[in-house]
Design a protein around this motif. Structure first.
Motif, PDB file in Angstrom:
ATOM      1  N   THR A  48      -8.106   0.006  -1.496  1.00  0.00           N
ATOM      2  CA  THR A  48      -7.453   0.603  -0.324  1.00  0.00           C
ATOM      3  C   THR A  48      -8.294   0.364   0.921  1.00  0.00           C
ATOM      4  OG1 THR A  48      -6.199   2.342  -1.452  1.00  0.00           O
ATOM      5  CG2 THR A  48      -6.898   2.808   0.790  1.00  0.00           C
ATOM      6  N   TYR A 101       0.827  -1.207   0.000  1.00  0.00           N
ATOM      7  CA  TYR A 101       0.000   0.000   0.000  1.00  0.00           C
ATOM      8  C   TYR A 101       0.863   1.260   0.000  1.00  0.00           C
ATOM      9  CZ  TYR A 101      -3.051   3.753   1.336  1.00  0.00           C
ATOM     10  OH  TYR A 101      -3.702   4.958   1.346  1.00  0.00           O
ATOM     11  N   THR A 152       2.393   1.765  -3.311  1.00  0.00           N
ATOM     12  CA  THR A 152       1.404   2.070  -4.335  1.00  0.00           C
ATOM     13  C   THR A 152       0.984   3.536  -4.321  1.00  0.00           C
ATOM     14  OG1 THR A 152       0.578  -0.198  -4.337  1.00  0.00           O
ATOM     15  CG2 THR A 152      -0.928   1.481  -5.137  1.00  0.00           C
ATOM     16  N   LEU A 212      -3.388  -3.400  -5.326  1.00  0.00           N
ATOM     17  CA  LEU A 212      -3.954  -3.600  -3.997  1.00  0.00           C
ATOM     18  C   LEU A 212      -4.882  -4.818  -3.951  1.00  0.00           C
ATOM     19  CD1 LEU A 212      -4.610   0.103  -2.999  1.00  0.00           C
ATOM     20  CD2 LEU A 212      -2.708  -1.369  -2.341  1.00  0.00           C
TER      21      LEU A 212
END
Length: 358
Positions: free
Chosen positions: A306, A163, A166, A257
């Motif tokens: 997310t 995460y 990203t 994700l």
């Protein structure tokens, strides 16, 4: 003039390239697909800030660990007034305590601070004491440990690292542009990051992942998805987690994700039924958006997965924007440094459309 400065080139950068037409994100010559599979957050910091922090990931990890320990002391200033704020506002208040400047020490503390302060604030809001950083751990592992007080497993660390990688940088988005504007005045890196945090707080930028979970809670079961989403669209509502200002195809960060979530599921770290609900909702949403809005290309964006990933890691939805900041701060500092090193004072012109002088 394009509304919102669409298609206006405001800076030249070596940091990231967002190809919205083809759904490609490149960070310093490496595709997000590659980075999301293989890199840790410290690796991306080495890419973004290698000439400033140092190119060796182990050195950055070590120095970032020391910086986490240094900023931890500021949690002693948290009082009832700060705890009464929303998490992102409390984070901003604590970050305003950090020294300003343009040097490496300031940069490292700014990058360390969102992870330390977010974890500490969440524990204090639960009536628990903050957990001091472990400078020997990687950044993602230590953030999770400071949050729960327990050593995270490999799958959890990998998920959070994915995460942070990203969301680390994404072109000249609103918060990054705000950081560059302030950096161009030579106000200092802390001032630039505080400006970026103010922009990230807005629901049109960093405040949207939480409502994705509200939407899934309201849908409840996959079989309800199409009816619920159809009613939402008919009432003029927006489907959270779909559509992006830049991407005209699927947001590549969403795929990264989703893959990280699948790994968490294999490790038994996320409820399978929650992921099944999300997947059913995604299928129904994309079907309805193509039917109801055929003139617009609305695809899954980074916010959708997310929300699921951060929920699986035990983070409350009201703190999602703070975790976004923990990843994006590396990009903010890199852009601010690039502006300081190669840019000028940002001073665009405006066109007056008010009444003529009497």
């Amino acid at each position: 003039m394009a509304s919102g400065l669409d298609d206006v080139i405001a800076a030249e950068t070596t940091l990231s390239d967002v190809d919205g037409a083809n759904g490609i994100l490149v960070i310093r010559g490496r595709s997000l697909d590659d980075l999301a599979r293989t890199a840790r957050y410290e690796d991306v910091l080495a890419l973004l800030l290698g000439n400033f922090l140092g190119k060796e990931t182990p050195l950055i990890q070590s120095e970032l660990g020391v910086a986490r320990a240094a900023v931890f002391t500021h949690l002693a200033a948290v009082d009832a007034t700060i705890l009464a704020l929303t998490p992102i506002e409390a984070l901003r208040a604590l970050m305003a305590r950090l020294a300003d400047g343009e040097d490496k020490a300031v940069a490292l503390q700014l990058i360390a601070a969102p992870a330390v302060f977010t974890a500490g604030l969440l524990r204090l809001r639960q009536g628990l004491q903050p957990v001091a950083p472990d400078a020997g751990l990687g950044h993602a592992a230590d953030m999770l440990r400071m949050l729960t007080g327990e050593t995270p497993n490999v799958a959890q660390v990998r998920a959070l690292d994915t995460y942070l990688v990203t969301v680390s940088d994404h072109g000249l988005n609103a918060s990054t542009f705000a950081a560059r504007v302030v950096a161009s005045t030579r106000a200092g890196l802390t001032s630039a990051v505080l400006a970026a945090l103010g922009a990230l707080k807005g629901p049109l930028h960093g405040g949207a992942p939480g409502p994705v979970l509200d939407m899934l809670d309201a849908i409840g079961e996959g079989d309800n998805a199409e009816a619920w989403l159809g009613a939402e669209l008919a009432g003029g509502g927006r489907l959270m987690g779909f559509g992006h200002r830049i991407y005209r195809v699927r947001d590549p960060r969403a795929d990264a994700l989703k893959a990280a979530l699948a790994e968490l599921k294999l490790a038994g770290q996320t409820p399978g039924e929650r992921l099944a609900l999300a997947e059913a909702t995604e299928v129904a949403a994309l079907k309805l958006l193509r039917l109801k809005k055929p003139d617009r290309r609305l695809e899954t964006n980074v916010e959708f997965y997310t929300a699921l990933l951060l929920e699986a890691l035990g983070l409350p939805r009201e703190a999602f924007t703070c975790v976004f900041a923990a990843g994006r701060v590396g990009g903010w500092v890199a852009h601010a440094r690039e502006q300081i090193d190669h840019g000028r004072l940002i001073r665009p012109q405006s066109r007056y459309i008010g009444p003529a002088a009497a």
